[in-house]
Write an enzyme that holds these catalytic residues in place. Structure first.
Site, PDB file in Angstrom:
ATOM      1  N   ASP A  27       0.835  -1.213   0.000  1.00 22.20           N
ATOM      2  CA  ASP A  27       0.000   0.000   0.000  1.00 22.20           C
ATOM      3  C   ASP A  27       0.866   1.260   0.000  1.00 22.20           C
ATOM      4  O   ASP A  27       1.978   1.261   0.526  1.00 22.20           O
ATOM      5  CB  ASP A  27      -0.906  -0.026   1.244  1.00 22.20           C
ATOM      6  CG  ASP A  27      -2.090   0.912   1.115  1.00 22.20           C
ATOM      7  OD1 ASP A  27      -2.373   1.387  -0.008  1.00 22.20           O
ATOM      8  OD2 ASP A  27      -2.742   1.190   2.145  1.00 22.20           O
ATOM      9  N   GLY A  28       0.332   2.328  -0.595  1.00 20.93           N
ATOM     10  CA  GLY A  28       0.992   3.626  -0.534  1.00 20.93           C
ATOM     11  C   GLY A  28       1.521   4.143  -1.865  1.00 20.93           C
ATOM     12  O   GLY A  28       2.201   5.175  -1.900  1.00 20.93           O
TER      13      GLY A  28
ATOM     14  N   ARG B 248       0.099   7.725  -2.661  1.00 18.12           N
ATOM     15  CA  ARG B 248       0.712   8.787  -1.846  1.00 18.12           C
ATOM     16  C   ARG B 248       2.161   9.044  -2.263  1.00 18.12           C
ATOM     17  O   ARG B 248       2.621  10.179  -2.278  1.00 18.12           O
ATOM     18  CB  ARG B 248       0.630   8.402  -0.349  1.00 18.12           C
ATOM     19  CG  ARG B 248      -0.730   8.719   0.271  1.00 18.12           C
ATOM     20  CD  ARG B 248      -0.944   7.963   1.559  1.00 18.12           C
ATOM     21  NE  ARG B 248      -1.305   6.570   1.291  1.00 18.12           N
ATOM     22  CZ  ARG B 248      -1.368   5.621   2.218  1.00 18.12           C
ATOM     23  NH1 ARG B 248      -1.062   5.912   3.461  1.00 18.12           N
ATOM     24  NH2 ARG B 248      -1.738   4.401   1.900  1.00 18.12           N
TER      25      ARG B 248
ATOM     26  N   HIS C  88       2.356   3.254  -8.989  1.00 21.90           N
ATOM     27  CA  HIS C  88       2.194   1.821  -9.234  1.00 21.90           C
ATOM     28  C   HIS C  88       3.395   1.280 -10.007  1.00 21.90           C
ATOM     29  O   HIS C  88       3.898   0.202  -9.727  1.00 21.90           O
ATOM     30  CB  HIS C  88       0.906   1.559 -10.019  1.00 21.90           C
ATOM     31  CG  HIS C  88      -0.341   2.001  -9.301  1.00 21.90           C
ATOM     32  ND1 HIS C  88      -0.584   1.698  -7.979  1.00 21.90           N
ATOM     33  CD2 HIS C  88      -1.412   2.734  -9.712  1.00 21.90           C
ATOM     34  CE1 HIS C  88      -1.749   2.206  -7.615  1.00 21.90           C
ATOM     35  NE2 HIS C  88      -2.268   2.853  -8.645  1.00 21.90           N
TER      36      HIS C  88
ATOM     37  N   LEU D 232      10.457 -20.627  -4.577  1.00 21.87           N
ATOM     38  CA  LEU D 232       9.465 -19.764  -3.908  1.00 21.87           C
ATOM     39  C   LEU D 232       8.138 -19.870  -4.640  1.00 21.87           C
ATOM     40  O   LEU D 232       8.081 -19.842  -5.869  1.00 21.87           O
ATOM     41  CB  LEU D 232       9.934 -18.304  -3.948  1.00 21.87           C
ATOM     42  CG  LEU D 232       9.005 -17.277  -3.298  1.00 21.87           C
ATOM     43  CD1 LEU D 232       9.109 -17.325  -1.773  1.00 21.87           C
ATOM     44  CD2 LEU D 232       9.321 -15.855  -3.783  1.00 21.87           C
TER      45      LEU D 232
ATOM     46  N   ARG E 245       2.050  -4.878   6.242  1.00 20.61           N
ATOM     47  CA  ARG E 245       1.316  -3.850   5.500  1.00 20.61           C
ATOM     48  C   ARG E 245       2.175  -2.604   5.468  1.00 20.61           C
ATOM     49  O   ARG E 245       2.668  -2.140   6.507  1.00 20.61           O
ATOM     50  CB  ARG E 245      -0.035  -3.515   6.121  1.00 20.61           C
ATOM     51  CG  ARG E 245      -0.780  -2.473   5.246  1.00 20.61           C
ATOM     52  CD  ARG E 245      -2.224  -2.272   5.570  1.00 20.61           C
ATOM     53  NE  ARG E 245      -2.850  -1.385   4.567  1.00 20.61           N
ATOM     54  CZ  ARG E 245      -4.101  -1.430   4.185  1.00 20.61           C
ATOM     55  NH1 ARG E 245      -4.914  -2.316   4.716  1.00 20.61           N
ATOM     56  NH2 ARG E 245      -4.575  -0.586   3.288  1.00 20.61           N
TER      57      ARG E 245
HETATM   58  C1  IPE Z   1      -5.525  -2.671  -0.143  1.00 21.58           C
HETATM   59  O1  IPE Z   1      -5.187  -1.350  -0.311  1.00 21.58           O
HETATM   60  C2  IPE Z   1      -5.495  -3.381  -1.450  1.00 21.58           C
HETATM   61  C3  IPE Z   1      -4.176  -3.579  -2.037  1.00 21.58           C
HETATM   62  C4  IPE Z   1      -3.047  -3.248  -1.499  1.00 21.58           C
HETATM   63  C5  IPE Z   1      -4.172  -4.188  -3.318  1.00 21.58           C
HETATM   64  P1  IPE Z   1      -6.280  -0.195  -0.516  1.00 21.58           P
HETATM   65  O2  IPE Z   1      -5.508   1.061  -0.658  1.00 21.58           O
HETATM   66  O3  IPE Z   1      -7.198  -0.553  -1.617  1.00 21.58           O
HETATM   67  O4  IPE Z   1      -7.078  -0.258   0.844  1.00 21.58           O
HETATM   68  P2  IPE Z   1      -7.806   0.876   1.657  1.00 21.58           P
HETATM   69  O5  IPE Z   1      -8.818   1.506   0.742  1.00 21.58           O
HETATM   70  O6  IPE Z   1      -6.764   1.862   2.080  1.00 21.58           O
HETATM   71  O7  IPE Z   1      -8.412   0.177   2.830  1.00 21.58           O
HETATM   72  C1  IPE Z   2      -1.607   0.242  -3.362  1.00 18.19           C
HETATM   73  O1  IPE Z   2      -1.408   1.608  -3.420  1.00 18.19           O
HETATM   74  C2  IPE Z   2      -1.842  -0.375  -4.726  1.00 18.19           C
HETATM   75  C3  IPE Z   2      -3.238  -0.737  -4.981  1.00 18.19           C
HETATM   76  C4  IPE Z   2      -4.212  -0.715  -4.119  1.00 18.19           C
HETATM   77  C5  IPE Z   2      -3.552  -1.182  -6.327  1.00 18.19           C
HETATM   78  P1  IPE Z   2      -2.610   2.635  -3.437  1.00 18.19           P
HETATM   79  O2  IPE Z   2      -2.974   2.901  -4.849  1.00 18.19           O
HETATM   80  O3  IPE Z   2      -3.717   2.167  -2.572  1.00 18.19           O
HETATM   81  O4  IPE Z   2      -1.902   3.900  -2.811  1.00 18.19           O
HETATM   82  P2  IPE Z   2      -2.503   4.915  -1.734  1.00 18.19           P
HETATM   83  O5  IPE Z   2      -3.020   4.096  -0.595  1.00 18.19           O
HETATM   84  O6  IPE Z   2      -3.583   5.677  -2.421  1.00 18.19           O
HETATM   85  O7  IPE Z   2      -1.345   5.773  -1.351  1.00 18.19           O
HETATM   86 MG    MG Z   3      -4.113   2.396  -0.583  1.00 22.99          MG
END
Ligand code: IPE
Ligand code: IPE
Ligand code: MG
Length: 247
Positions: free
Chosen positions: A24-25, A28, A41, A135, A192
């Site tokens: 995640d992130g 941002r 991404h 793996l 996470r």
């Molecule tokens: C969870 O992240 C899904 C993945 C990392 C693929 P999200 O960014 O979609 O989750 P929320 O909306 O912050 O809970």
């Molecule tokens: C995780 O990053 C990747 C996916 C959920 C596909 P995000 O796209 O959720 O990034 P943030 O949480 O908005 O920073």
């Molecule tokens: Mg996210």
């Protein structure tokens, strides 16, 4: 925090057999640089590569990466298209390397809404890497923990309706055989990134006794050293499974 020490397996505790990661992130990370979310991404692919290498070095057997949730289909179409084309690109450009590393790839989730081209790329990388024994890499795509459980419940209900299963005899393994992860043990460690303290509909059954490590690092900045930190954190934990002391 990043450590500069090279990663090396530590004999001070058990290595988790199965590590799951909520990556995640990305958005941002891109926003911090005034870039479109897509660039976040794209940058995240390097972190995937590093994490796979670190998992192999540590001796992890199964790595499960949450790449795209069912709820992520609700994002703007442009972002969804970018994510699908990145998945295609990843499957094609990393294929040879994954084969060479002995990584067996499985893409797990409800792939029915996926476009034909991405589906092709996914099937091709799965076939090319089949039998890799270093793996096992589960890429969770279009995945929802609740949908997975509902599907399993539906399948069990069908068996009961057919008279081949008595509700009183239902055991955990009956349900587990209908999960995407049917042939893998539960994760020992969940990482996470981006400092969020939530599960976001990920592996709701399988995470029952998983140790959780929250990293503040945004996914594109996640390195092998951060992976090592998570493993060291795991090795300091006492897993009790509801008992007074570890079994
Ligand atoms: C969870 O992240 C899904 C993945 C990392 C693929 P999200 O960014 O979609 O989750 P929320 O909306 O912050 O809970
Ligand atoms: C995780 O990053 C990747 C996916 C959920 C596909 P995000 O796209 O959720 O990034 P943030 O949480 O908005 O920073
Ligand atoms: Mg996210």
């Amino acid at each position: 925090m990043t450590t500069s020490a090279p990663i090396r397996p530590d004999s001070s505790g058990p290595v988790p057999r199965h590590v799951a990661v909520i990556m995640d992130g990305n958005g941002r990370w891109a926003a911090d640089r005034q870039l479109p979310r897509y660039e976040g991404h794209r940058a995240g692919m390097k972190a995937v590569r590093e994490t796979i290498e670190a998992a192999i070095e540590e001796g992890v057997e199964i790595l499960t990466l949450f790449a795209f949730s069912t709820e992520n289909w609700n994002r703007p179409e442009e972002e969804i298209l970018a994510l699908m084309s990145l998945l295609q690109f990843y499957a094609q450009s990393e294929r040879a390397e994954l084969v060479q590393q002995g990584v067996e790839v499985k893409v797990l989730g409800d792939l029915s809404p996926m476009d034909a081209q991405t589906m092709d790329a996914v099937r091709t990388v799965e076939e090319a890497t089949r039998g890799g024994s270093t793996l096992r890499l589960n890429l969770m795509v279009s995945y929802s923990g609740r949908a997975e459980l509902l599907n399993a419940v539906r399948s069990l209900a069908r068996e009961v309706a057919l008279g081949v299963l008595d509700p009183e005899d239902i055991r955990p393994w009956h349900l587990e055989q209908y999960l995407h992860t049917r042939d893998t043990p539960d994760p020992d460690l969940l990482i996470r990134t981006s400092g969020e303290f939530r599960i976001s509909n990920f592996m709701l059954w399988q995470l029952a006794y998983t140790e959780i490590h929250i990293s503040p690092v945004l996914w594109p900045d996640f390195t092998r050293d951060h992976f090592g930190e998570a493993i060291r954190d795991y090795q300091r934990r006492e897993r009790r499974f509801g008992r007074v002391t570890a079994p």
